[in-house]
Write a protein that holds these residues in place. Structure first.
Motif, mmCIF file in Angstrom:
data_model
loop_
_atom_site.group_PDB
_atom_site.id
_atom_site.type_symbol
_atom_site.label_atom_id
_atom_site.label_comp_id
_atom_site.label_asym_id
_atom_site.label_seq_id
_atom_site.Cartn_x
_atom_site.Cartn_y
_atom_site.Cartn_z
ATOM 1 N N LEU A 40 30.289 -13.614 -12.899
ATOM 2 C CA LEU A 40 29.364 -13.526 -14.029
ATOM 3 C C LEU A 40 29.907 -12.612 -15.124
ATOM 4 O O LEU A 40 29.775 -12.915 -16.313
ATOM 5 N N ALA A 41 30.539 -11.507 -14.735
ATOM 6 C CA ALA A 41 31.108 -10.596 -15.738
ATOM 7 C C ALA A 41 32.267 -11.255 -16.474
ATOM 8 O O ALA A 41 32.417 -11.086 -17.688
ATOM 9 N N ALA A 42 33.085 -12.026 -15.771
ATOM 10 C CA ALA A 42 34.200 -12.722 -16.428
ATOM 11 C C ALA A 42 33.681 -13.791 -17.389
ATOM 12 O O ALA A 42 34.231 -13.980 -18.468
ATOM 13 N N THR A 43 32.599 -14.470 -17.014
ATOM 14 C CA THR A 43 32.005 -15.464 -17.899
ATOM 15 C C THR A 43 31.460 -14.813 -19.155
ATOM 16 O O THR A 43 31.683 -15.290 -20.267
ATOM 17 N N TYR A 44 30.754 -13.717 -18.974
ATOM 18 C CA TYR A 44 30.132 -13.040 -20.113
ATOM 19 C C TYR A 44 31.179 -12.416 -21.030
ATOM 20 O O TYR A 44 31.046 -12.435 -22.243
ATOM 21 N N ILE A 65 35.518 -17.816 5.188
ATOM 22 C CA ILE A 65 35.582 -16.594 5.986
ATOM 23 C C ILE A 65 34.304 -16.354 6.775
ATOM 24 O O ILE A 65 34.346 -16.068 7.964
ATOM 25 N N CYS A 66 33.140 -16.481 6.117
ATOM 26 C CA CYS A 66 31.947 -15.994 6.805
ATOM 27 C C CYS A 66 30.692 -16.851 6.698
ATOM 28 O O CYS A 66 29.671 -16.453 7.230
ATOM 29 N N ASN A 67 30.699 -17.991 6.042
ATOM 30 C CA ASN A 67 29.483 -18.796 5.938
ATOM 31 C C ASN A 67 29.636 -20.099 6.698
ATOM 32 O O ASN A 67 30.667 -20.755 6.612
ATOM 33 N N PRO A 68 28.601 -20.502 7.402
ATOM 34 C CA PRO A 68 28.667 -21.802 8.079
ATOM 35 C C PRO A 68 28.398 -22.980 7.146
ATOM 36 O O PRO A 68 28.612 -24.108 7.508
ATOM 37 N N TYR A 69 27.934 -22.706 5.929
ATOM 38 C CA TYR A 69 27.579 -23.764 4.982
ATOM 39 C C TYR A 69 28.724 -23.931 3.978
ATOM 40 O O TYR A 69 28.705 -23.348 2.903
ATOM 41 N N LEU A 70 29.728 -24.707 4.312
ATOM 42 C CA LEU A 70 30.906 -24.859 3.474
ATOM 43 C C LEU A 70 30.560 -25.588 2.179
ATOM 44 O O LEU A 70 29.989 -26.671 2.194
ATOM 45 N N GLY A 71 30.868 -24.963 1.060
ATOM 46 C CA GLY A 71 30.616 -25.548 -0.247
ATOM 47 C C GLY A 71 29.368 -25.040 -0.927
ATOM 48 O O GLY A 71 29.192 -25.242 -2.127
ATOM 49 N N LEU A 72 28.488 -24.383 -0.210
ATOM 50 C CA LEU A 72 27.240 -23.904 -0.810
ATOM 51 C C LEU A 72 27.478 -22.727 -1.751
ATOM 52 O O LEU A 72 26.968 -22.709 -2.873
ATOM 53 N N THR A 73 28.269 -21.769 -1.326
ATOM 54 C CA THR A 73 28.504 -20.584 -2.160
ATOM 55 C C THR A 73 29.208 -20.927 -3.466
ATOM 56 O O THR A 73 28.758 -20.487 -4.525
ATOM 57 N N PRO A 74 30.291 -21.721 -3.464
ATOM 58 C CA PRO A 74 30.885 -22.040 -4.774
ATOM 59 C C PRO A 74 29.933 -22.838 -5.663
ATOM 60 O O PRO A 74 29.931 -22.650 -6.883
ATOM 61 N N ALA A 75 29.124 -23.699 -5.083
ATOM 62 C CA ALA A 75 28.169 -24.463 -5.895
ATOM 63 C C ALA A 75 27.149 -23.537 -6.552
ATOM 64 O O ALA A 75 26.834 -23.681 -7.745
ATOM 65 N N GLY A 80 25.387 -20.588 -11.401
ATOM 66 C CA GLY A 80 25.070 -19.341 -12.103
ATOM 67 C C GLY A 80 25.925 -19.138 -13.336
ATOM 68 O O GLY A 80 25.452 -18.698 -14.383
ATOM 69 N N VAL A 81 27.206 -19.494 -13.237
ATOM 70 C CA VAL A 81 28.120 -19.374 -14.375
ATOM 71 C C VAL A 81 27.722 -20.337 -15.492
ATOM 72 O O VAL A 81 27.698 -19.972 -16.671
ATOM 73 N N ILE A 82 27.374 -21.565 -15.130
ATOM 74 C CA ILE A 82 27.002 -22.561 -16.142
ATOM 75 C C ILE A 82 25.730 -22.161 -16.877
ATOM 76 O O ILE A 82 25.648 -22.258 -18.102
ATOM 77 N N VAL A 83 24.737 -21.691 -16.152
ATOM 78 C CA VAL A 83 23.488 -21.276 -16.802
ATOM 79 C C VAL A 83 23.727 -20.044 -17.679
ATOM 80 O O VAL A 83 23.170 -19.946 -18.776
ATOM 81 N N LEU A 84 24.568 -19.113 -17.221
ATOM 82 C CA LEU A 84 24.886 -17.951 -18.051
ATOM 83 C C LEU A 84 25.593 -18.389 -19.330
ATOM 84 O O LEU A 84 25.304 -17.876 -20.412
ATOM 85 N N TYR A 85 26.492 -19.337 -19.223
ATOM 86 C CA TYR A 85 27.185 -19.852 -20.406
ATOM 87 C C TYR A 85 26.191 -20.476 -21.382
ATOM 88 O O TYR A 85 26.290 -20.283 -22.595
ATOM 89 N N GLY A 86 25.224 -21.219 -20.872
ATOM 90 C CA GLY A 86 24.184 -21.782 -21.732
ATOM 91 C C GLY A 86 23.356 -20.707 -22.409
ATOM 92 O O GLY A 86 22.981 -20.833 -23.579
ATOM 93 N N LEU A 87 23.094 -19.630 -21.686
ATOM 94 C CA LEU A 87 22.346 -18.499 -22.257
ATOM 95 C C LEU A 87 23.148 -17.825 -23.363
ATOM 96 O O LEU A 87 22.600 -17.459 -24.399
ATOM 97 N N ILE A 88 24.452 -17.698 -23.163
ATOM 98 C CA ILE A 88 25.312 -17.054 -24.161
ATOM 99 C C ILE A 88 25.456 -17.943 -25.393
ATOM 100 O O ILE A 88 25.465 -17.462 -26.525
ATOM 101 N N ARG A 89 25.557 -19.245 -25.197
ATOM 102 C CA ARG A 89 25.743 -20.169 -26.335
ATOM 103 C C ARG A 89 24.543 -20.191 -27.273
ATOM 104 O O ARG A 89 24.682 -20.472 -28.450
#
Length: 163
Positions: A40-44, A65-75, A80-89
């Motif tokens: 989020l800081a890099a996006t902002y 490394i530590c989550n059983p739900y593969l793909g959930l964390t990056p999604a 979060g990054v996309i919505v922050l970008y929309g907020l900044i725009r």
């Protein structure tokens, strides 16, 4: 290219902080989400591409490394990054709006993981998880995100001067 490579290396360092350091050094399980804070800081500070790279790399590695739900964390990180970008725009938001947005993203991440653990058999009280864990973690993550943004500002100036 150098900036993106350094951001990937920085995200690997922050993954170490998330998975090794803050998993042992915390206060009653309350710890910041450093990789989400970094994305989020890099996006902002830099761009949506920088935030997306960090969100994807860090999210996939954390899931491996530590989550059983593969793909959930990056999604979730990328959302979060996309919505922050929309907020900044829409205009440069005030610091309190950005802080509250960071709190909301971090709390949503934690609550979604809590809901998934309940679906897969855990017995966690959602309200208790929100009040005692999600909101304090989110506030701590938001402070970390704002601090990282302040650390990135001189890097941005140095990059513009050298170009």
């Amino acid at each position: 290219m150098k900036k993106h490579l350094s951001l990937v290396l920085l995200s690997i360092l922050f993954i170490f902080l998330d998975t090794a350091f803050f998993s042992t050094v915390n206060i009653y399980g309350i710890r910041p989400y450093m990789t989400l804070a970094l994305a989020l800081a890099a996006t902002y500070t830099f761009s949506v591409q920088s935030g997306m790279i960090i969100a994807a790399v860090a999210g996939i590695l954390i899931d491996l490394i530590c989550n059983p739900y593969l793909g959930l964390t990056p999604a979730l990180y990328i959302a979060g990054v996309i919505v922050l970008y929309g907020l900044i725009r829409r205009g440069h938001p005030k610091k309190i709006v950005v802080f509250l947005y960071y709190v909301g993203v971090c709390a949503a991440l934690d609550l979604l993981l809590c809901l998934l653990s309940n679906i897969f058999g855990a017995n966690r009280n959602i309200v208790e998880a929100l009040l005692l864990h999600s909101l304090p973690c989110a506030a701590l993550s938001s402070v970390a995100t704002l601090g990282l943004g302040r650390l990135f500002k001189p890097l941005l100036k140095g990059q513009l001067e050298s170009a």
